[in-house]
Write an enzyme that holds these catalytic residues in place. Structure first.
Site, PDB file in Angstrom:
ATOM      1  N   CYS A  66       0.830  -1.207   0.000  1.00 49.06           N
ATOM      2  CA  CYS A  66       0.000   0.000   0.000  1.00 49.06           C
ATOM      3  C   CYS A  66       0.868   1.262   0.000  1.00 49.06           C
ATOM      4  O   CYS A  66       1.461   1.600  -1.015  1.00 49.06           O
ATOM      5  CB  CYS A  66      -0.981  -0.031   1.167  1.00 49.06           C
ATOM      6  SG  CYS A  66      -2.355   1.133   0.985  1.00 49.06           S
ATOM      7  N   HIS A 126      -3.588  -5.266   0.118  1.00 46.95           N
ATOM      8  CA  HIS A 126      -3.080  -5.773   1.399  1.00 46.95           C
ATOM      9  C   HIS A 126      -3.134  -7.299   1.404  1.00 46.95           C
ATOM     10  O   HIS A 126      -4.126  -7.891   1.845  1.00 46.95           O
ATOM     11  CB  HIS A 126      -3.913  -5.217   2.556  1.00 46.95           C
ATOM     12  CG  HIS A 126      -3.705  -3.764   2.819  1.00 46.95           C
ATOM     13  ND1 HIS A 126      -2.831  -3.287   3.765  1.00 46.95           N
ATOM     14  CD2 HIS A 126      -4.253  -2.664   2.236  1.00 46.95           C
ATOM     15  CE1 HIS A 126      -2.853  -1.963   3.767  1.00 46.95           C
ATOM     16  NE2 HIS A 126      -3.713  -1.560   2.843  1.00 46.95           N
ATOM     17  N   GLU A 149      -1.805  -9.431   3.241  1.00 48.48           N
ATOM     18  CA  GLU A 149      -1.761 -10.068   4.566  1.00 48.48           C
ATOM     19  C   GLU A 149      -3.146 -10.460   5.072  1.00 48.48           C
ATOM     20  O   GLU A 149      -3.280 -11.350   5.919  1.00 48.48           O
ATOM     21  CB  GLU A 149      -1.089  -9.148   5.589  1.00 48.48           C
ATOM     22  CG  GLU A 149      -1.792  -7.833   5.867  1.00 48.48           C
ATOM     23  CD  GLU A 149      -1.374  -6.700   4.959  1.00 48.48           C
ATOM     24  OE1 GLU A 149      -1.683  -5.536   5.267  1.00 48.48           O
ATOM     25  OE2 GLU A 149      -0.724  -6.974   3.932  1.00 48.48           O
TER      26      GLU A 149
END
Length: 587
Positions: free
Chosen positions: A401, A529, A531
């Site tokens: 990001c 993102h 994750e």
């Protein structure tokens, strides 16, 4: 529908989220379909406008919901996909009730906490509990509900009252209450103290909810005499007092609950029917194998996380877990160095040279560098300097990001000689705006106005992308987003002419999603993102690439067609368990 309410006592942050997730995990091992709800008593509509220091990270769901980080635990443990309504806040409930009142739905009655707010809570829970979360259209069997905060908090009282009524609404055989409490061990006496738990349970019972199971959090294993004392004073059988002491990893918590027959109790108490095809022993063997490998790893890999919220680990909860998942796949123990980005800046060198040199020493001695997402200008120059160090020295780098945006700024400054290149977020008057605000962003409101949720990223076929290979060489991927600034599409050609390649873009071809420098061992950044959808046995490809490159295994891994091991999702009961060193051999 069966409901399991998880409450907490004595202190906050006691581990209710992990315990609630573990309860769901052991039930899922029996073939029971599980969903989860997290209740946060704060008045905010959602977690989107929180400072990470205030409440940890903001977790984003497929539908764009900005929710509490505990929903990330539920998704990782249960391998499900939750929805924004699985996170209930006081703000959402009051907003709904006030909207109904304005429409005249209450027929002129005085709107009160009881019954209108409490009824709204119960209706919300019943409706959300029925929503499928396993990727099919089948309704869950059990809903695990975590009530945030601590029993006795004034803001949580309407929810406690709602569940006092709810247990009669759905009948006793469909409702079970778990209370998580602290058993302190003062160093002065060295013994486990039960009084805080007694007081907490007494207060909960006084509010009309009698816990069926008492989960006792302690440093060391719960002693038998302590268990019997809690049983006597808290009106439960000794078998209903469960010890949950500190362990080497959270992967051991489901095993700990299973060893104390929690599944047997819940199955009997709620009249649950286990699936005939379920193989709980084989399912939990995966968790045991996972926990054992985590404990036995001898090799270490050091990753420097350069951020601005490094004083609170929960601010990067999903990032850290994704790193651990990837490190586990590489058979290395993660040594994480959290570096405050501002400490790398020249101003810190003048103000506090010791802190400055320590930060740079940690950065230079790491095997790889990660720059995660964030907001605000503080520490931006430090992130840019860390990225420059990684690019110039061939050190593996992953930007997420804001990390992607900083990487573009650094490259534009040093390769295109645009010394004032910047983001309009930090310098609206720059002559070289390489990162700009998205046109659809609404500057009037901050909550829920970003580019949020699951979106497609299309790989450019003409670019040979390491990340595409790590994903399994697909034409496109779907990942979760949370941003309101993007790389300026007008400068893409200049950047690519100098060696920075944008390997992935959005479905319209307007937004840059994946950036790589092919000449670098691993210099990758993504706008999304990754994750958020990382799992213990399914590590996120960008994070896996970073860890493999940091361990010196990436080239060999790609040559082997990016295959880990036969291990698949935790919830796949028929996948094989490979040997401890299989992942390392495959990598």
């Amino acid at each position: 529908m069966k409901y399991i309410l998880v409450t907490g006592g004595v202190i906050s942050g006691i581990g209710k989220g992990v315990i609630a997730s573990s309860i769901g995990t052991v039930l899922k091992s029996c073939g029971v379909r599980v969903t989860s709800i997290k209740i946060d008593p704060y008045i905010n509509i959602d977690a989107g406008t929180f400072s990470p220091y205030e409440h940890g990270e903001v977790f984003v769901l497929d539908d764009g919901g900005e929710v509490d980080l505990d929903l990330g635990n539920y998704e990782r443990f249960l391998d499900v996909k939750l929805h924004r309504d699985n996170n209930i806040t006081t703000g959402k409930i009051y907003q709904q009730v006030i909207a109904r009142e304005r429409k005249g739905d209450y027929l002129g009655k005085t709107v009160q906490v009881v019954p209108h707010i409490t009824d709204a809570i119960q209706e919300w829970v019943e409706n959300v509990a029925k929503i499928p979360v396993d990727g099919d259209l089948k309704e869950p069997d059990v809903c695990v509900i975590e009530l945030g905060g601590t029993i006795g908090d004034i803001e949580g009282m309407p929810f406690v009252e709602a569940f006092r009524q709810f247990q009669f609404r759905v009948k006793r055989e469909n409702f079970c209450s778990l209370h998580v409490s602290l058993i302190p061990e003062p160093k002065t006496t060295g013994e486990q103290k039960t009084k805080p738990t007694q007081n907490s349970v007494r207060e909960l019972r006084g509010l009309g909810i009698a816990p069926d199971l008492i989960m006792c959090r302690s440093q060391s294993a719960l002693q038998q005499n302590v268990k019997e004392k809690i049983s006597m004073f808290c009106h439960v059988e000794p078998g209903q007092v469960i010890g949950v002491h500190d362990v080497s990893s959270i992967y051991r918590v489901p095993l700990m609950l299973e060893e104390q027959n929690v599944v047997d109790y819940l199955t009997e108490r709620l009249h649950l029917k286990c699936s005939a095809s379920a193989k709980p022993r084989k399912f939990l063997a995966k968790w045991r194998d996972l926990a054992d490998r985590y404990d036995r790893m001898l090799k270490e890999v050091t990753i420097a996380l350069v951020g601005k919220y490094t004083k609170l680990e929960d601010a990067y909860a999903s990032v850290i877990k994704a790193l651990k998942h990837a490190a586990l796949a590489c058979n290395h123990r993660l040594n994480l160095k959290c570096i405050e980005a501002a400490d790398l800046e020249v101003t810190t060198q003048k103000e506090d040279p010791v802190r400055y040199h320590e930060a740079w020493q940690q950065l230079c001695s790491s095997n790889g560098i990660l720059v995660p997402g964030g907001f605000g200008s503080r520490g931006t120059e430090g992130k840019i300097m860390a990225i420059n160090h990684a690019r110039k020295n061939g050190k593996p780098f992953l930007g997420v990001c804001l990390g992607l945006q900083c990487a573009v700024i650094e490259f534009a400054r040093n390769e295109l000689n645009w010394t004032d290149a910047h983001s309009t977020e930090f310098n609206p008057k720059t002559e070289h705006p390489v990162v700009i605000e998205m046109p659809e962003h609404n500057p009037g409101n901050l909550g829920g106005t970003m580019r949020l949720g699951l979106r497609k990223t299309i790989f450019k076929p003409e670019i040979k992308s390491k990340l595409r290979l790590l994903y399994g060489n697909p034409d496109y991927i779907e990942e979760r987003h949370r941003h309101r600034y993007e790389v300026n599409p007008d400068i893409i050609k200049q950047l690519e002419d100098k060696g920075m390649k944008f390997a992935g873009q959005d479905i319209e071809g307007e937004r840059m999603e994946i950036m790589e420098i092919p000449a670098h061992p691993y210099f990758v950044a993504v706008q999304y993102h990754p994750e958020y959808i990382s799992r213990p046995l399914k590590p996120s490809p960008p994070y896996l690439g970073l860890l493999l490159a940091s361990c010196g295994k990436l080239e060999n891994f790609i040559a082997k067609e990016c295959k880990l091991s036969p291990r698949s999702a935790l919830c796949s009961s028929d996948s094989d368990i490979s040997s401890d060193d299989q992942m390392e051999a495959d990598a």
